[in-house]
Write a protein that holds these residues in place. Structure first.
Motif, PDB file in Angstrom:
ATOM      1  N   SER A   1       0.824  -1.204   0.000  1.00  0.00           N
ATOM      2  CA  SER A   1       0.000   0.000   0.000  1.00  0.00           C
ATOM      3  C   SER A   1       0.858   1.254   0.000  1.00  0.00           C
ATOM      4  O   SER A   1       0.587   2.212  -0.744  1.00  0.00           O
ATOM      5  CB  SER A   1      -0.934  -0.001   1.226  1.00  0.00           C
TER       6      SER A   1
ATOM      7  N   TYR B   1       3.901   1.503  -1.057  1.00  0.00           N
ATOM      8  CA  TYR B   1       4.546   1.583  -2.375  1.00  0.00           C
ATOM      9  C   TYR B   1       3.600   2.226  -3.381  1.00  0.00           C
ATOM     10  O   TYR B   1       3.990   3.140  -4.133  1.00  0.00           O
ATOM     11  CB  TYR B   1       4.952   0.187  -2.850  1.00  0.00           C
ATOM     12  N   PHE B   2       2.359   1.768  -3.390  1.00  0.00           N
ATOM     13  CA  PHE B   2       1.370   2.300  -4.323  1.00  0.00           C
ATOM     14  C   PHE B   2       1.121   3.783  -4.072  1.00  0.00           C
ATOM     15  O   PHE B   2       1.055   4.586  -5.006  1.00  0.00           O
ATOM     16  CB  PHE B   2       0.061   1.523  -4.183  1.00  0.00           C
TER      17      PHE B   2
ATOM     18  N   ASN C   1       2.187   7.527  -6.351  1.00  0.00           N
ATOM     19  CA  ASN C   1       1.137   8.468  -6.732  1.00  0.00           C
ATOM     20  C   ASN C   1       1.259   9.817  -6.030  1.00  0.00           C
ATOM     21  O   ASN C   1       0.398  10.689  -6.213  1.00  0.00           O
ATOM     22  CB  ASN C   1      -0.243   7.874  -6.435  1.00  0.00           C
TER      23      ASN C   1
ATOM     24  N   VAL D   1      -5.058  -1.212  -5.868  1.00  0.00           N
ATOM     25  CA  VAL D   1      -3.620  -1.389  -5.628  1.00  0.00           C
ATOM     26  C   VAL D   1      -3.113  -2.619  -6.373  1.00  0.00           C
ATOM     27  O   VAL D   1      -2.075  -2.573  -7.047  1.00  0.00           O
ATOM     28  CB  VAL D   1      -3.330  -1.529  -4.124  1.00  0.00           C
TER      29      VAL D   1
ATOM     30  N   THR E   1      -0.660  -2.286  -9.586  1.00  0.00           N
ATOM     31  CA  THR E   1       0.677  -2.854  -9.418  1.00  0.00           C
ATOM     32  C   THR E   1       0.971  -3.881 -10.499  1.00  0.00           C
ATOM     33  O   THR E   1       2.060  -3.894 -11.086  1.00  0.00           O
ATOM     34  CB  THR E   1       0.822  -3.495  -8.029  1.00  0.00           C
TER      35      THR E   1
ATOM     36  N   LYS F   1       1.893  -2.467 -13.868  1.00  0.00           N
ATOM     37  CA  LYS F   1       3.225  -1.872 -13.984  1.00  0.00           C
ATOM     38  C   LYS F   1       4.308  -2.908 -14.268  1.00  0.00           C
ATOM     39  O   LYS F   1       5.453  -2.548 -14.543  1.00  0.00           O
ATOM     40  CB  LYS F   1       3.564  -1.089 -12.710  1.00  0.00           C
TER      41      LYS F   1
END
Length: 208
Positions: A26, A28-29, A33, A162, A166, A169
């Motif tokens: 979370s 990281y996400f 942003n 999320v 993820t 990507k």
């Protein structure tokens, strides 16, 4: 008795490890942003005209993502019910703010991708709001078993964006096609597959 205590201890440790992993994902996400908060036209892109909506969406989602795992920590719930309730209300507030903004975004900027992407977001938001509402109503009515079940469904929906973002990507996923081509499928995958696996797990436990 010792064996039972050992199982409970292992279950708690497993839960803590899973919770930490979810929080790391979370953060990281959220980290990738943060550029939206610079509020420059380059950073906001298609969200320039709805900059406050996207910022509130991210902020509310951050609250829900971070407070969610603590709702499943039995030790916290049993030892500090007041903190459990406060975190629960914070989670609900985060979901309310983020999902309200998501409704607006899915009805506006999402259509700049295509209708399939917008539709997948509409369905996800509906699942997110409804599951969170049922979880809250169950808690208010003190139906705590039902509350816990729907909290799991609510948090699965919270994590869906999320998980999907993820996966999208990953280079191996990006090779499958453009965002417009594969994005909708992965947003369905983000909540539908985990939700199905949760129901399978519940059915398996009920048979024991």
């Amino acid at each position: 008795m010792e064996n039972l205590q050992g199982k409970r201890r292992r279950k708690e440790i497993t839960g803590i490890i899973a919770g930490i992993a979810v929080l790391i994902l979370s953060f990281y996400f959220l980290g990738i942003n943060l550029h939206f908060f610079r509020m420059t036209p380059e950073d906001l892109g298609k969200y320039l005209d709805v900059k406050w909506i996207i910022l509130l969406h991210i902020a509310g989602g951050a609250v829900a993502l971070i407070t969610g795992p603590f709702q499943f920590w039995d030790r916290l719930r049993l030892r500090n019910k007041q903190l459990h309730r406060r975190l629960g209300w914070a989670y609900c507030a985060g979901v309310f703010v983020s999902s309200s903004c998501a409704i607006w975004l899915s009805a506006t900027t999402a259509f700049q991708v295509n209708w399939a992407y917008a539709f997948s977001l509409h369905v996800w938001i509906g699942v997110w709001i409804l599951s969170s509402h049922i979880a809250l109503m169950a808690a208010i009515k003190k139906k705590f078993v039902l509350h816990k079940e729907w909290m799991w469904r609510s948090y699965i929906a919270t994590l869906a964006f999320v998980v999907s973002a993820t996966l999208l990507k990953l280079p191996v996923v990006q090779q499958l096609g453009t965002f417009a081509e594969i994005g909708p499928s992965f947003f369905w995958l983000g909540w539908a597959v985990p939700m199905f696996l949760y129901e399978v797990s519940r059915s398996y436990k009920a048979r024991k």
